[in-house]
Design an enzyme around this catalytic site. Structure first.
Site, short mmCIF file in Angstrom:
data_model
loop_
_atom_site.label_atom_id
_atom_site.label_comp_id
_atom_site.label_asym_id
_atom_site.label_seq_id
_atom_site.Cartn_x
_atom_site.Cartn_y
_atom_site.Cartn_z
N HIS A 161 -0.96 0.81 -10.01
CA HIS A 161 -1.61 -0.14 -9.10
C HIS A 161 -2.25 -1.30 -9.88
O HIS A 161 -3.47 -1.49 -9.85
CB HIS A 161 -2.66 0.57 -8.23
CG HIS A 161 -2.97 -0.19 -6.97
ND1 HIS A 161 -3.43 0.42 -5.82
CD2 HIS A 161 -2.90 -1.52 -6.68
CE1 HIS A 161 -3.63 -0.50 -4.88
NE2 HIS A 161 -3.31 -1.68 -5.39
N GLU B 243 -3.38 7.84 -4.37
CA GLU B 243 -3.76 7.36 -5.70
C GLU B 243 -5.09 7.97 -6.15
O GLU B 243 -6.00 8.16 -5.34
CB GLU B 243 -3.86 5.83 -5.69
CG GLU B 243 -2.53 5.16 -5.39
CD GLU B 243 -2.66 3.64 -5.29
OE1 GLU B 243 -3.77 3.10 -5.51
OE2 GLU B 243 -1.65 3.00 -5.00
N ARG C 36 0.86 -1.17 0.00
CA ARG C 36 0.00 0.00 0.00
C ARG C 36 0.90 1.23 0.00
O ARG C 36 1.97 1.23 0.61
CB ARG C 36 -0.91 0.04 1.24
CG ARG C 36 -2.10 -0.90 1.16
CD ARG C 36 -3.12 -0.37 0.16
NE ARG C 36 -4.35 -1.12 0.15
CZ ARG C 36 -4.62 -2.13 -0.66
NH1 ARG C 36 -3.69 -2.52 -1.52
NH2 ARG C 36 -5.78 -2.74 -0.63
#
Length: 323
Positions: free
Chosen positions: A280, A262, A233
């Site tokens: 991602h 993000e 993360r």
């Protein structure tokens, strides 16, 4: 089909929407302009929630609107988008989607590591821009004789380690406790692992307990030939400290699939030629995302058919309906 009312907080994959449409009464929160009015009307009937990181964080304020909520089925192995501790306090089960994405994420991690060390994206740009006509691409660093440290040796961490064995590199790990039956060297402190490694692969859960676990001190310990790979993360890495370390040459390079805010990625990282940045995508294949989506559905169906959750998270262990 169950008669349960399920709330979907934001658009999810067709596998989830179609599966839940067939299995229950599905309510789509994002379709209602006045969400407060909608939740006042429907909230007391909601017994399950299907959610993903697209919605934001599920916490007490939403739980208050759903007084009969029994289960939250979250898309993804990471579930820091749900306040699982608060859910557990209220007797709400939270599930995630582990297992089905382990191999996909591990594959991508190895690809990202090789791309970062061997500068594969940079070499591709070099060719496309016609620069090969003027001279060969510069020599790159190598994976040979590297010492790889894995931060978090869970299911995915083990899958990464198994793949790394084929490259003949040294493998060590750090976690809260030493794991039985694991042959890799264990470091009780993250700092010790960083000092003993020149590649650090981060695959630990997100959340408050791991926020900025990778900080300036850890990056300094990794050293000037060190490479950071983050497929966990974005919150686990102190992004500003990483930027400064990359600028100063404190570490050699980084391969990042996740970021703190993000999809907004710092321009300073984007402008760096010696890093590899991905949007991602570690689990983002059609096969794996469909499997994850199906597990979201299966957790809810299993629960409302009285068979319990399939993959409850640690904070909300299932002990049976009589517990």
């Amino acid at each position: 089909m169950t008669t349960a009312d399920i709330l979907m907080t934001a658009p999810m994959m067709p596998v989830v929407i179609e599966g839940l449409d067939k299995a229950c009464r599905l309510h789509r929160l994002w379709e209602h302009e006045d969400r407060d009015a909608f939740l006042r009307e429907v909230g007391p009937r909601i017994r399950g929630v299907a959610t993903s990181t697209l919605y934001g964080r599920l916490e007490a304020s939403l739980f208050d609107r759903l007084p009969n909520l029994e289960i939250v089925s979250s898309f993804g192995v990471g579930y820091d988008n749900v306040d699982a501790v608060e859910a557990g306090r209220r007797g709400i089960v939270v599930t995630n989607t582990p297992g089905v994405l382990d191999d996909e994420v591990a594959d991508l991690t190895i690809g990202l590591l090789l791309a970062t060390l061997r500068k594969i994206p940079q070499a591709d740009r070099y060719l496309r821009e016609g620069r090969w006509l003027k001279g060969p691409f510069p020599l790159s660093p190598t994976l040979r004789e590297r010492k790889v440290g894995i931060v978090g040796l869970g299911r995915i961490g083990k899958a990464i380690a198994r793949r790394l064995e084929g490259f003949g590199v040294s493998i060590a790990y750090h976690g809260r406790t030493r794991q039985e039956g694991v042959s890799y060297a264990y470091h009780p402190s993250l700092l010790g692992l960083a000092e003993a490694s020149d590649v650090l692969i981060v695959i630990t859960p997100g959340g408050v307990s791991t926020k900025h676990l990778i900080n300036a001190e850890i990056l300094k310990a990794l050293g000037s030939s060190g490479v950071l790979i983050n497929v966990a993360r974005g919150s686990v890495v102190d992004e500003q400290a990483l930027i400064e370390a990359l600028k100063a040459g404190t570490i050699l390079s980084a391969g990042l699939d996740v970021f703190e805010d993000e999809p907004r990625v710092p321009q300073e990282l984007i402008e760096m030629e010696h890093v590899v940045l991905l949007p991602h995508i570690a689990s983002a294949s059609v096969h794996t995302r469909n499997a994850m989506a199906q597990l979201v559905v299966d957790n809810l169906v299993s629960w409302f058919e009285g068979r319990g959750p399939l993959t409850p998270v640690l904070e909300t262990p299932y002990r049976g309906r009589e517990a």
